[in-house]
Scaffold this motif. Structure first.
Motif, PDB file in Angstrom:
ATOM      1  N   LEU A 178     -13.620   4.907  -5.118  1.00 57.65           N
ATOM      2  CA  LEU A 178     -15.073   4.592  -5.361  1.00 57.65           C
ATOM      3  C   LEU A 178     -15.166   3.312  -6.566  1.00 57.65           C
ATOM      4  CD1 LEU A 178     -16.518   8.004  -5.577  1.00 57.65           C
ATOM      5  CD2 LEU A 178     -16.878   6.616  -3.507  1.00 57.65           C
ATOM      6  N   GLY A 179     -15.845   2.372  -6.144  1.00 58.41           N
ATOM      7  CA  GLY A 179     -16.166   1.320  -7.116  1.00 58.41           C
ATOM      8  C   GLY A 179     -15.123   0.133  -6.689  1.00 58.41           C
ATOM      9  N   ALA A 180     -14.368  -0.629  -7.884  1.00 61.42           N
ATOM     10  CA  ALA A 180     -13.718  -1.770  -7.600  1.00 61.42           C
ATOM     11  C   ALA A 180     -12.537  -1.435  -6.742  1.00 61.42           C
ATOM     12  CB  ALA A 180     -13.217  -2.277  -9.132  1.00 61.42           C
ATOM     13  N   THR A 181     -12.124  -2.694  -5.932  1.00 60.90           N
ATOM     14  CA  THR A 181     -10.998  -2.565  -5.081  1.00 60.90           C
ATOM     15  C   THR A 181      -9.732  -2.485  -6.220  1.00 60.90           C
ATOM     16  OG1 THR A 181     -11.930  -3.586  -3.348  1.00 60.90           O
ATOM     17  CG2 THR A 181      -9.684  -3.689  -3.318  1.00 60.90           C
ATOM     18  N   ARG A 182      -8.679  -1.742  -5.715  1.00 54.04           N
ATOM     19  CA  ARG A 182      -7.398  -1.709  -6.520  1.00 54.04           C
ATOM     20  C   ARG A 182      -6.327  -1.663  -5.621  1.00 54.04           C
ATOM     21  NH1 ARG A 182      -7.628  -0.654 -12.368  1.00 54.04           N
ATOM     22  NH2 ARG A 182      -5.145  -1.055 -11.912  1.00 54.04           N
ATOM     23  N   ARG A 183      -5.487  -2.022  -6.083  1.00 53.32           N
ATOM     24  CA  ARG A 183      -3.854  -2.024  -5.049  1.00 53.32           C
ATOM     25  C   ARG A 183      -3.189  -0.548  -5.318  1.00 53.32           C
ATOM     26  NH1 ARG A 183      -0.630  -7.265  -3.950  1.00 53.32           N
ATOM     27  NH2 ARG A 183      -2.442  -7.315  -2.620  1.00 53.32           N
ATOM     28  N   PHE A 184      -2.897  -0.125  -4.080  1.00 51.86           N
ATOM     29  CA  PHE A 184      -2.404   1.270  -4.014  1.00 51.86           C
ATOM     30  C   PHE A 184      -0.965   1.109  -3.278  1.00 51.86           C
ATOM     31  CE2 PHE A 184      -1.123   5.523  -2.358  1.00 51.86           C
ATOM     32  CZ  PHE A 184      -1.802   6.362  -3.099  1.00 51.86           C
ATOM     33  N   LEU A 185       0.320   1.502  -4.079  1.00 54.85           N
ATOM     34  CA  LEU A 185       1.520   1.080  -3.572  1.00 54.85           C
ATOM     35  C   LEU A 185       2.254   2.525  -3.388  1.00 54.85           C
ATOM     36  CD1 LEU A 185       2.668  -1.218  -6.217  1.00 54.85           C
ATOM     37  CD2 LEU A 185       1.495  -1.724  -4.199  1.00 54.85           C
ATOM     38  N   LEU A 186       2.857   2.438  -2.175  1.00 50.36           N
ATOM     39  CA  LEU A 186       3.722   3.632  -1.650  1.00 50.36           C
ATOM     40  C   LEU A 186       5.284   3.070  -1.477  1.00 50.36           C
ATOM     41  CD1 LEU A 186       1.424   4.796   0.854  1.00 50.36           C
ATOM     42  CD2 LEU A 186       2.385   6.315  -0.771  1.00 50.36           C
ATOM     43  N   ARG A 187       6.184   3.686  -1.914  1.00 54.06           N
ATOM     44  CA  ARG A 187       7.724   3.434  -1.810  1.00 54.06           C
ATOM     45  C   ARG A 187       8.435   4.715  -1.473  1.00 54.06           C
ATOM     46  NH1 ARG A 187       9.689   1.936  -7.956  1.00 54.06           N
ATOM     47  NH2 ARG A 187       9.950   4.033  -8.552  1.00 54.06           N
ATOM     48  N   PRO A 188       9.532   4.530  -0.324  1.00 57.29           N
ATOM     49  CA  PRO A 188      10.107   5.593  -0.090  1.00 57.29           C
ATOM     50  C   PRO A 188      11.151   5.976  -1.136  1.00 57.29           C
ATOM     51  CG  PRO A 188      10.976   3.804   1.104  1.00 57.29           C
ATOM     52  CD  PRO A 188       9.705   3.255   0.312  1.00 57.29           C
ATOM     53  N   VAL A 189      11.319   7.412  -1.603  1.00 63.79           N
ATOM     54  CA  VAL A 189      12.059   7.967  -2.729  1.00 63.79           C
ATOM     55  C   VAL A 189      13.529   7.444  -2.497  1.00 63.79           C
ATOM     56  CG1 VAL A 189      13.248   9.840  -3.739  1.00 63.79           C
ATOM     57  CG2 VAL A 189      10.634   9.666  -3.467  1.00 63.79           C
ATOM     58  N   ALA A 190      13.885   7.317  -1.151  1.00 62.14           N
ATOM     59  CA  ALA A 190      15.399   7.033  -0.738  1.00 62.14           C
ATOM     60  C   ALA A 190      15.893   5.412  -0.681  1.00 62.14           C
ATOM     61  CB  ALA A 190      15.693   7.683   0.805  1.00 62.14           C
ATOM     62  N   GLY A 191      14.895   4.757  -0.942  1.00 62.28           N
ATOM     63  CA  GLY A 191      14.854   3.370  -0.952  1.00 62.28           C
ATOM     64  C   GLY A 191      14.261   2.741   0.538  1.00 62.28           C
ATOM     65  N   GLY A 192      14.034   1.486   0.392  1.00 63.15           N
ATOM     66  CA  GLY A 192      13.520   0.984   1.660  1.00 63.15           C
ATOM     67  C   GLY A 192      12.103   0.202   1.590  1.00 63.15           C
ATOM     68  N   PRO A 193      11.652  -0.344   2.361  1.00 63.98           N
ATOM     69  CA  PRO A 193      10.433  -1.198   2.471  1.00 63.98           C
ATOM     70  C   PRO A 193       9.390  -0.353   1.789  1.00 63.98           C
ATOM     71  CG  PRO A 193      11.545  -1.489   4.524  1.00 63.98           C
ATOM     72  CD  PRO A 193      11.989  -0.464   3.816  1.00 63.98           C
ATOM     73  N   SER A 194       8.535  -0.889   0.887  1.00 68.24           N
ATOM     74  CA  SER A 194       7.410  -0.357   0.464  1.00 68.24           C
ATOM     75  C   SER A 194       5.988  -0.995   1.197  1.00 68.24           C
ATOM     76  CB  SER A 194       7.083  -0.816  -1.113  1.00 68.24           C
ATOM     77  OG  SER A 194       7.005  -2.225  -1.316  1.00 68.24           O
ATOM     78  N   LEU A 195       5.011  -0.026   0.605  1.00 65.44           N
ATOM     79  CA  LEU A 195       3.750  -0.423   1.447  1.00 65.44           C
ATOM     80  C   LEU A 195       2.608  -0.696   0.470  1.00 65.44           C
ATOM     81  CD1 LEU A 195       2.175   0.030   4.311  1.00 65.44           C
ATOM     82  CD2 LEU A 195       1.798   2.453   3.673  1.00 65.44           C
ATOM     83  N   ARG A 196       1.756  -1.509   0.906  1.00 64.41           N
ATOM     84  CA  ARG A 196       1.041  -2.240  -0.155  1.00 64.41           C
ATOM     85  C   ARG A 196      -0.517  -1.871   0.625  1.00 64.41           C
ATOM     86  NH1 ARG A 196       3.266  -7.304  -3.156  1.00 64.41           N
ATOM     87  NH2 ARG A 196       5.263  -6.538  -3.903  1.00 64.41           N
ATOM     88  N   LEU A 197      -1.547  -1.273  -0.193  1.00 67.50           N
ATOM     89  CA  LEU A 197      -2.643  -1.207   0.474  1.00 67.50           C
ATOM     90  C   LEU A 197      -3.895  -1.515  -0.564  1.00 67.50           C
ATOM     91  CD1 LEU A 197      -2.246   2.211   2.045  1.00 67.50           C
ATOM     92  CD2 LEU A 197      -2.151   0.222   3.158  1.00 67.50           C
ATOM     93  N   ASP A 198      -4.784  -2.207  -0.235  1.00 64.09           N
ATOM     94  CA  ASP A 198      -6.079  -2.482  -1.262  1.00 64.09           C
ATOM     95  C   ASP A 198      -6.979  -1.577  -0.902  1.00 64.09           C
ATOM     96  OD1 ASP A 198      -4.815  -4.482  -2.663  1.00 64.09           O
ATOM     97  OD2 ASP A 198      -5.266  -5.902  -1.018  1.00 64.09           O
ATOM     98  N   LEU A 199      -7.234  -0.550  -1.699  1.00 64.22           N
ATOM     99  CA  LEU A 199      -8.465   0.564  -1.302  1.00 64.22           C
ATOM    100  C   LEU A 199      -9.656   0.117  -2.063  1.00 64.22           C
ATOM    101  CD1 LEU A 199      -6.643   3.713  -2.326  1.00 64.22           C
ATOM    102  CD2 LEU A 199      -6.858   2.614  -0.172  1.00 64.22           C
ATOM    103  N   ALA A 200     -10.768  -0.158  -1.181  1.00 70.08           N
ATOM    104  CA  ALA A 200     -12.066  -0.901  -1.953  1.00 70.08           C
ATOM    105  C   ALA A 200     -13.148   0.458  -1.804  1.00 70.08           C
ATOM    106  CB  ALA A 200     -12.391  -1.649  -0.778  1.00 70.08           C
ATOM    107  N   HIS A 201     -14.252   0.130  -2.062  1.00 74.32           N
ATOM    108  CA  HIS A 201     -15.425   1.224  -2.271  1.00 74.32           C
ATOM    109  C   HIS A 201     -15.503   2.024  -1.144  1.00 74.32           C
ATOM    110  CE1 HIS A 201     -18.811   3.009  -3.958  1.00 74.32           C
ATOM    111  NE2 HIS A 201     -19.263   2.885  -2.828  1.00 74.32           N
ATOM    112  N   GLY A 202     -15.371   3.330  -1.256  1.00 75.84           N
ATOM    113  CA  GLY A 202     -15.680   4.281   0.037  1.00 75.84           C
ATOM    114  C   GLY A 202     -14.441   4.462   0.832  1.00 75.84           C
ATOM    115  N   ASP A 203     -13.437   3.812   0.589  1.00 76.74           N
ATOM    116  CA  ASP A 203     -12.181   4.002   1.498  1.00 76.74           C
ATOM    117  C   ASP A 203     -11.639   5.414   1.243  1.00 76.74           C
ATOM    118  OD1 ASP A 203     -12.629   1.503   2.455  1.00 76.74           O
ATOM    119  OD2 ASP A 203     -10.691   0.783   1.571  1.00 76.74           O
TER     120      ASP A 203
END
Length: 210
Positions: free
Chosen positions: A148-173
């Motif tokens: 809720l509120g301002a959009t912020r970047r949310f990051l995910l990465r595998p513990v074992a290594g590898g490509p990460s995932l970037r998501l911008d979470l906006a209000h209500g997401d």
């Protein structure tokens, strides 16, 4: 009570929050591998009354935690509602009820707690981690995040290594991490030098998961 940011009037404040819509048919799942997955439902909760009500009405607290042989300020404000505790706004009760309806068949139990974080501006953040305190260290689970509120970047990465995932979470997401995600992946909300307003993150979890 910890100091909270003053909210300026905006379009978010002019529309009442209806009950969240049913999730069936709206959720997009992404399989991450190793038993982990994430669901996303952009714009699940519309309107703006819930956000200022939480910022101004929750008894936010500041915490200090040991890190790298020092005790440091946690760079965000916190609140927690345990099993059986009434949530601070009816909109959150409605959101949890709909999440239970949708995820209980897969999870096998109710989402019993709600953790709230207030990111006051871009300097507030959360470092890389998995929610592995308690049962999630060994068991699959679901952690559902309402942003809720301002959009912020949310990051995910595998513990074992590898490509990460970037998501911008906006209000209500809505973002839901499931399966083995807390054990096999880590997530973070990084600091940003951009001028951003406050954001509230609401994390719904099963009993015994933190």
């Amino acid at each position: 009570m910890a100091a909270v940011p003053a909210l300026q009037p905006s379009l978010l404040d002019l529309v009442a929050d209806p009950s969240p819509e049913a999730l069936a048919g709206r959720v997009e799942r992404r399989v991450l591998g190793d038993g982990a997955w994430v669901d996303r439902c952009p714009g699940w909760l519309t309107g703006g009354e819930l956000f200022p009500a939480l910022v101004e009405g929750v008894a936010w607290r500041a915490e200090r935690r040991p890190m790298y042989e020092r005790v440091v300020d946690v760079p965000r404000l916190l609140a927690f509602y345990g099993p059986g505790e009434r949530l601070p706004e009816p909109g959150l009760e409605a959101a949890r009820s709909e999440l239970d309806t949708y995820y209980r068949p897969e999870l096998g139990e109710a989402l019993a707690t709600a953790g709230l974080c207030l990111y006051r501006d871009g300097r507030d953040s959360v470092a890389w981690h998995g929610d592995t305190i308690g049962r999630a260290a060994k068991e699959d689970t679901v952690v559902a995040i309402l942003s809720l509120g301002a959009t912020r970047r949310f990051l995910l990465r595998p513990v074992a290594g590898g490509p990460s995932l970037r998501l911008d979470l906006a209000h209500g997401d809505l973002l839901v991490m499931g399966g083995s995600c807390q054990r096999t992946w880590q997530h973070a909300v990084p600091k940003t030098a951009r001028a951003v307003g406050p954001r509230v993150s609401v994390q719904f979890r099963a009993r015994g998961v933190r």
